[in-house]
Design an enzyme around this catalytic site. Structure first.
Site, PDB file in Angstrom:
ATOM      1  N   HIS A  14       0.843  -1.194   0.000  1.00  0.00           N
ATOM      2  CA  HIS A  14       0.000   0.000   0.000  1.00  0.00           C
ATOM      3  C   HIS A  14       0.880   1.246   0.000  1.00  0.00           C
ATOM      4  O   HIS A  14       1.901   1.308   0.691  1.00  0.00           O
ATOM      5  CB  HIS A  14      -0.916  -0.008   1.232  1.00  0.00           C
ATOM      6  CG  HIS A  14      -2.080   0.929   1.115  1.00  0.00           C
ATOM      7  ND1 HIS A  14      -1.934   2.297   1.219  1.00  0.00           N
ATOM      8  CD2 HIS A  14      -3.400   0.699   0.915  1.00  0.00           C
ATOM      9  CE1 HIS A  14      -3.128   2.870   1.083  1.00  0.00           C
ATOM     10  NE2 HIS A  14      -4.033   1.922   0.891  1.00  0.00           N
ATOM     11  N   HIS A  15       0.466   2.247  -0.764  1.00  0.00           N
ATOM     12  CA  HIS A  15       1.260   3.467  -0.891  1.00  0.00           C
ATOM     13  C   HIS A  15       1.372   4.220   0.427  1.00  0.00           C
ATOM     14  O   HIS A  15       2.285   5.037   0.599  1.00  0.00           O
ATOM     15  CB  HIS A  15       0.632   4.367  -1.960  1.00  0.00           C
ATOM     16  CG  HIS A  15       1.514   5.462  -2.433  1.00  0.00           C
ATOM     17  ND1 HIS A  15       1.371   6.769  -2.044  1.00  0.00           N
ATOM     18  CD2 HIS A  15       2.588   5.445  -3.267  1.00  0.00           C
ATOM     19  CE1 HIS A  15       2.294   7.516  -2.619  1.00  0.00           C
ATOM     20  NE2 HIS A  15       3.048   6.743  -3.364  1.00  0.00           N
ATOM     21  N   ALA A  16       0.481   3.953   1.378  1.00  0.00           N
ATOM     22  CA  ALA A  16       0.572   4.604   2.684  1.00  0.00           C
ATOM     23  C   ALA A  16       1.859   4.231   3.415  1.00  0.00           C
ATOM     24  O   ALA A  16       2.322   4.965   4.293  1.00  0.00           O
ATOM     25  CB  ALA A  16      -0.641   4.248   3.551  1.00  0.00           C
TER      26      ALA A  16
END
Length: 472
Positions: free
Chosen positions: A118-120
């Protein structure tokens, strides 16, 4: 409603994976990274990270695949499986990463692993650096891989100065340099300020969708971010890229932008067909994500995973945006694609665009919250046509937990673009990776052919240029 943004990276391995040592390696590295052993909890409108216990069985996945499909076409079986990851949800109650083990041979590897993150957890550049920090040199399994032009990381003060030289004003000349040098410096600062104003104005207009790219064969449909993506790739020669670079006195990045423009032009005019006017040129824009946080060396990242603590290492997304135009045109001389690309890239180097757009996004987030900021990002991406990036990989062969790596192929999905273009170098090769809307680009491998043929034409033209220089 917006789709979550993910990084996906496929590693080709040179032998069938030995799962237990690989599992132990993941547990000793990735699973110890502070973000990779935390879950994201929404605290009002803002997310925060809470440490949790990592169960490797939740994150290392060995799928049960159709053996008949693998036997019939293993390359397509790999493509199909990685494409399926773009439509599968990720359990938000666990750390937001997965390692998928695809233990069957393809044309380029004995097996493969696909990571979905996930880009988070971090921007693409940081996450690829983190992935490389999990590898070791094949020549010395105790050593981290050697990166091109590797240098010891400078101290923080030097990094800040280095950042100003890249994204900021030219250095103030000494008084002894004279009035002419001072006048040149003032003019350079004025040009920098003007370019920044123009770039920021364009960014705001695109975020408000007052300016949008013209419709082309590359433009996505409404809701493209929710559609299945296919990840296709082709390995090309890095030496060919360097030959063009030397012939024109430019950078590798200039060559890659030029090859991309040439390949997209070939595809565009072929799709138009003979009945259309192919003499007319058009232009659309791509978005480049720029990591404004000084990129940590893989040695620092390896130490962070070893300790399981951030220590003094900065981590997380601190992104700016650069809007890069691509010209779709026919040139008689293929080297003109690179010459024009160099002009475009040089112009972008003389602007505070990346820093200014980051400040805009950060201000919007603080004033109006993450939802409004995400909406701003979504609208800006929707106003462009493609995403473009390139990363430098190791200069030597590496191993992934004892398994030799034959290729590295990162990409992403979840944004409102039908086409994402990524270049990744590794040893003496460079791989072009395309993330495409699976329903729109049924001929995605033909587009890969356009990249390969465009680089070949550029290499041949560069060789001719070198021969002419020798004769002269």
């Amino acid at each position: 409603m917006f789709h979550d943004f993910y990084i996906v990276a496929v590693l080709g391995l040179g032998k069938p994976i030995d799962l237990e040592p690989a599992r132990a390696g993941v547990g000793a590295t990735l699973a110890r990274h502070p973000r990779f052993c935390s879950i994201r909890v929404m605290d009002g409108a803002e997310p925060r990270w809470v440490r949790t216990t990592v169960n490797l069985d939740d994150h290392i996945i060995v799928p049960d695949l159709d053996r008949a499909a693998i036997t019939a076409d293993p390359d397509k079986a790999l493509e199909d499986y990685v494409a399926s990851l773009s439509t599968l949800p990720m359990d938000q109650s666990r750390p937001l990463w997965e390692v998928h083990v695809l233990d069957f041979p393809t044309s380029e590897a004995a097996c493969a692993v696909a990571l979905r993150i996930h880009h988070a957890l971090g921007d693409g550049t940081s996450l690829v650096s983190l992935l490389l920090a999990c590898t070791r040199s094949a020549a010395d399994p105790r050593a981290l891989p050697a990166m091109p032009s590797a240098q010891p990381p400078p101290p923080p003060s030097a990094r800040r100065k280095q950042g100003r030289r890249v994204y900021g004003a030219p250095p103030l000349p000494a008084w002894s340099a004279g009035a002419l040098a001072l006048a040149a410096w003032v003019l350079a600062c004025a040009v920098l300020a003007w370019n920044t104003v123009v770039d920021v104005a364009r960014f705001v207009a695109m975020a408000l969708q007052l300016v949008r790219d013209p419709p082309t064969v590359f433009a996505g449909v409404e809701g493209v971010e929710f559609r299945r993506k296919r990840f296709v790739m082709r390995t090309l020669s890095l030496d060919d890229v360097k030959l063009v670079k030397q012939a024109l006195g430019c950078t590798v990045n200039d060559v890659l932008v030029g090859v991309t423009s040439a390949a997209l032009s070939r595809y565009h005019f072929r799709k138009l067909g003979a009945e259309q006017d192919t003499s007319r040129s058009t232009c659309f824009r791509s978005v480049l994500f720029v990591n404004l946080r000084p990129t940590s060396g893989i040695q620092e990242l390896a130490k962070m995973m070893e300790s399981g603590k951030h220590n003094d290492l900065k981590w997380g997304n601190r992104l700016g945006y650069i809007v890069l135009p691509f010209e779709i045109v026919r040139h008689d001389d293929p080297l003109d694609y690179v010459r024009n690309a160099k002009k475009t890239v040089d112009r972008k180097k003389h602007s505070f665009e990346a820093i200014a757009t980051h400040m805009i996004a950060e201000t919007v987030t603080k004033l109006f919250g993450i939802e409004v900021s995400t909406g701003l990002f979504h609208r800006m991406i929707s106003s462009t046509t493609v995403l473009f990036s390139n990363l430098i990989g190791p200069a030597e062969r590496i191993e992934f937990y004892g398994n030799p790596v034959t290729y590295i192929a990162p990409s992403n999905f979840g944004h409102p673009s039908a086409l994402t273009i990524h270049w990744q170098s590794y040893m003496d090769t460079i791989k072009i990776i395309l993330a495409v809307d699976d329903a729109q680009f049924l001929d995605s491998h033909d587009l890969l052919d356009d990249f390969a043929e465009s680089l070949e034409r550029l290499r041949n033209a560069a060789s001719t240029t070198f021969k002419a220089q020798v004769k002269g």
